[in-house]
Design a protein around this motif. Structure first.
Motif, PDB file in Angstrom:
ATOM      1  N   VAL A 150       0.872  -1.165   0.000  1.00  0.00           N
ATOM      2  CA  VAL A 150       0.000   0.000   0.000  1.00  0.00           C
ATOM      3  C   VAL A 150       0.914   1.221   0.000  1.00  0.00           C
ATOM      4  N   SER A 151       0.598   2.214  -0.818  1.00  0.00           N
ATOM      5  CA  SER A 151       1.440   3.407  -0.914  1.00  0.00           C
ATOM      6  C   SER A 151       1.339   4.252   0.341  1.00  0.00           C
ATOM      7  N   ASP A 152       2.470   4.622   0.871  1.00  0.00           N
ATOM      8  CA  ASP A 152       2.568   5.519   2.030  1.00  0.00           C
ATOM      9  C   ASP A 152       1.610   5.156   3.159  1.00  0.00           C
ATOM     10  N   PRO A 153       1.787   3.981   3.788  1.00  0.00           N
ATOM     11  CA  PRO A 153       0.898   3.624   4.892  1.00  0.00           C
ATOM     12  C   PRO A 153       1.166   4.526   6.093  1.00  0.00           C
TER      13      PRO A 153
ATOM     14  N   ASP B 108      -2.608 -12.821  16.907  1.00  0.00           N
ATOM     15  CA  ASP B 108      -2.796 -13.707  18.053  1.00  0.00           C
ATOM     16  C   ASP B 108      -2.438 -15.132  17.641  1.00  0.00           C
ATOM     17  N   ASP B 109      -2.237 -15.986  18.637  1.00  0.00           N
ATOM     18  CA  ASP B 109      -1.758 -17.347  18.382  1.00  0.00           C
ATOM     19  C   ASP B 109      -2.719 -18.183  17.539  1.00  0.00           C
ATOM     20  N   SER B 110      -3.986 -17.817  17.479  1.00  0.00           N
ATOM     21  CA  SER B 110      -4.949 -18.594  16.687  1.00  0.00           C
ATOM     22  C   SER B 110      -4.737 -18.406  15.186  1.00  0.00           C
ATOM     23  N   GLY B 111      -3.931 -17.407  14.795  1.00  0.00           N
ATOM     24  CA  GLY B 111      -3.653 -17.180  13.383  1.00  0.00           C
ATOM     25  C   GLY B 111      -4.327 -15.956  12.811  1.00  0.00           C
ATOM     26  N   LEU B 112      -4.841 -15.077  13.663  1.00  0.00           N
ATOM     27  CA  LEU B 112      -5.475 -13.856  13.206  1.00  0.00           C
ATOM     28  C   LEU B 112      -4.437 -12.739  13.168  1.00  0.00           C
ATOM     29  N   VAL B 113      -4.290 -12.099  12.005  1.00  0.00           N
ATOM     30  CA  VAL B 113      -3.357 -10.989  11.827  1.00  0.00           C
ATOM     31  C   VAL B 113      -4.158  -9.793  11.325  1.00  0.00           C
ATOM     32  N   ILE B 114      -4.028  -8.643  12.001  1.00  0.00           N
ATOM     33  CA  ILE B 114      -4.766  -7.440  11.623  1.00  0.00           C
ATOM     34  C   ILE B 114      -3.783  -6.283  11.470  1.00  0.00           C
ATOM     35  N   LEU B 115      -3.843  -5.617  10.311  1.00  0.00           N
ATOM     36  CA  LEU B 115      -3.050  -4.425  10.051  1.00  0.00           C
ATOM     37  C   LEU B 115      -4.008  -3.260   9.855  1.00  0.00           C
ATOM     38  N   ALA B 116      -3.825  -2.207  10.630  1.00  0.00           N
ATOM     39  CA  ALA B 116      -4.617  -0.987  10.476  1.00  0.00           C
ATOM     40  C   ALA B 116      -3.676   0.118  10.019  1.00  0.00           C
ATOM     41  N   ILE B 117      -4.083   0.853   8.959  1.00  0.00           N
ATOM     42  CA  ILE B 117      -3.279   1.954   8.428  1.00  0.00           C
ATOM     43  C   ILE B 117      -4.190   3.118   8.069  1.00  0.00           C
ATOM     44  N   THR B 118      -3.572   4.272   7.877  1.00  0.00           N
ATOM     45  CA  THR B 118      -4.274   5.424   7.347  1.00  0.00           C
ATOM     46  C   THR B 118      -3.775   5.629   5.934  1.00  0.00           C
ATOM     47  N   ASP B 119      -4.681   5.665   4.950  1.00  0.00           N
ATOM     48  CA  ASP B 119      -4.260   5.822   3.553  1.00  0.00           C
ATOM     49  C   ASP B 119      -3.977   7.282   3.222  1.00  0.00           C
ATOM     50  N   LYS B 120      -3.605   7.547   1.970  1.00  0.00           N
ATOM     51  CA  LYS B 120      -3.253   8.908   1.531  1.00  0.00           C
ATOM     52  C   LYS B 120      -4.378   9.911   1.748  1.00  0.00           C
ATOM     53  N   LYS B 121      -5.618   9.456   1.665  1.00  0.00           N
ATOM     54  CA  LYS B 121      -6.781  10.335   1.797  1.00  0.00           C
ATOM     55  C   LYS B 121      -7.181  10.559   3.252  1.00  0.00           C
ATOM     56  N   GLY B 122      -6.480   9.915   4.174  1.00  0.00           N
ATOM     57  CA  GLY B 122      -6.783  10.068   5.587  1.00  0.00           C
ATOM     58  C   GLY B 122      -7.793   9.075   6.119  1.00  0.00           C
ATOM     59  N   ALA B 123      -8.260   8.168   5.276  1.00  0.00           N
ATOM     60  CA  ALA B 123      -9.232   7.153   5.707  1.00  0.00           C
ATOM     61  C   ALA B 123      -8.498   5.997   6.388  1.00  0.00           C
ATOM     62  N   ARG B 124      -9.105   5.463   7.428  1.00  0.00           N
ATOM     63  CA  ARG B 124      -8.524   4.319   8.149  1.00  0.00           C
ATOM     64  C   ARG B 124      -8.897   3.050   7.396  1.00  0.00           C
ATOM     65  N   GLN B 125      -7.905   2.223   7.072  1.00  0.00           N
ATOM     66  CA  GLN B 125      -8.105   0.951   6.364  1.00  0.00           C
ATOM     67  C   GLN B 125      -7.652  -0.186   7.267  1.00  0.00           C
ATOM     68  N   GLN B 126      -8.263  -1.342   7.111  1.00  0.00           N
ATOM     69  CA  GLN B 126      -7.885  -2.504   7.909  1.00  0.00           C
ATOM     70  C   GLN B 126      -7.774  -3.736   7.025  1.00  0.00           C
TER      71      GLN B 126
END
Length: 127
Positions: free
Chosen positions: A60-63, A71-89
């Motif tokens: 993703v450009s400029d996260p 967590d150990d169960s295998g769930l991975v979550i990445l939260a970022i703010t995109d170029k427009k200022g919107a929060r993406q997950q």
């Protein structure tokens, strides 16, 4: 010898959405989902594995303000703010268990890279 497997996930097309219309249909069209995995449009996820670990590259450009959780169960979550200022997950629900304490990651102008150890040694062949 290093074996690499790659997957590129991208947004679903509008025809994949619920045809009943409304906000729910637009939300379904905006993300690809498989099990608990969700990837917003404009974001690509590449991965590779070794016997003992997984490597992810989330393109993703400029996260902005990246936050990565696992967590150990295998769930991975990445939260970022995109170029427009919107929060993406980006949410990845993995096939097997991982050692979340071993998670290492870094962010650059091109995305977020992460590496995590598997709980059991062996090839998965898919996420």
């Amino acid at each position: 010898q290093k074996e690499r497997r790659g997957v590129m996930l991208s947004a679903a097309t509008p025809s994949d959405a619920d045809v009943s219309g409304g906000k729910d249909a637009a939300d379904k069209a905006a993300m690809i989902t498989s099990g608990g995995t969700a990837v917003p449009p404009g974001i690509s996820v590449l991965w590779a594995e070794r016997q003992e670990r997984l490597i992810f590259i989330i393109e993703v450009s400029d996260p902005g303000d990246p936050q990565l959780q696992a967590d150990d169960s295998g769930l991975v979550i990445l939260a970022i703010t995109d170029k427009k200022g919107a929060r993406q997950q980006v949410k990845l629900e993995l096939l097997h268990r991982i050692d979340s304490a071993s998670l290492r990651w870094s962010a650059s102008g091109r995305g977020v890279s992460a590496e995590v150890m598997k709980m059991a040694v062996g090839r998965w062949g898919c996420l």
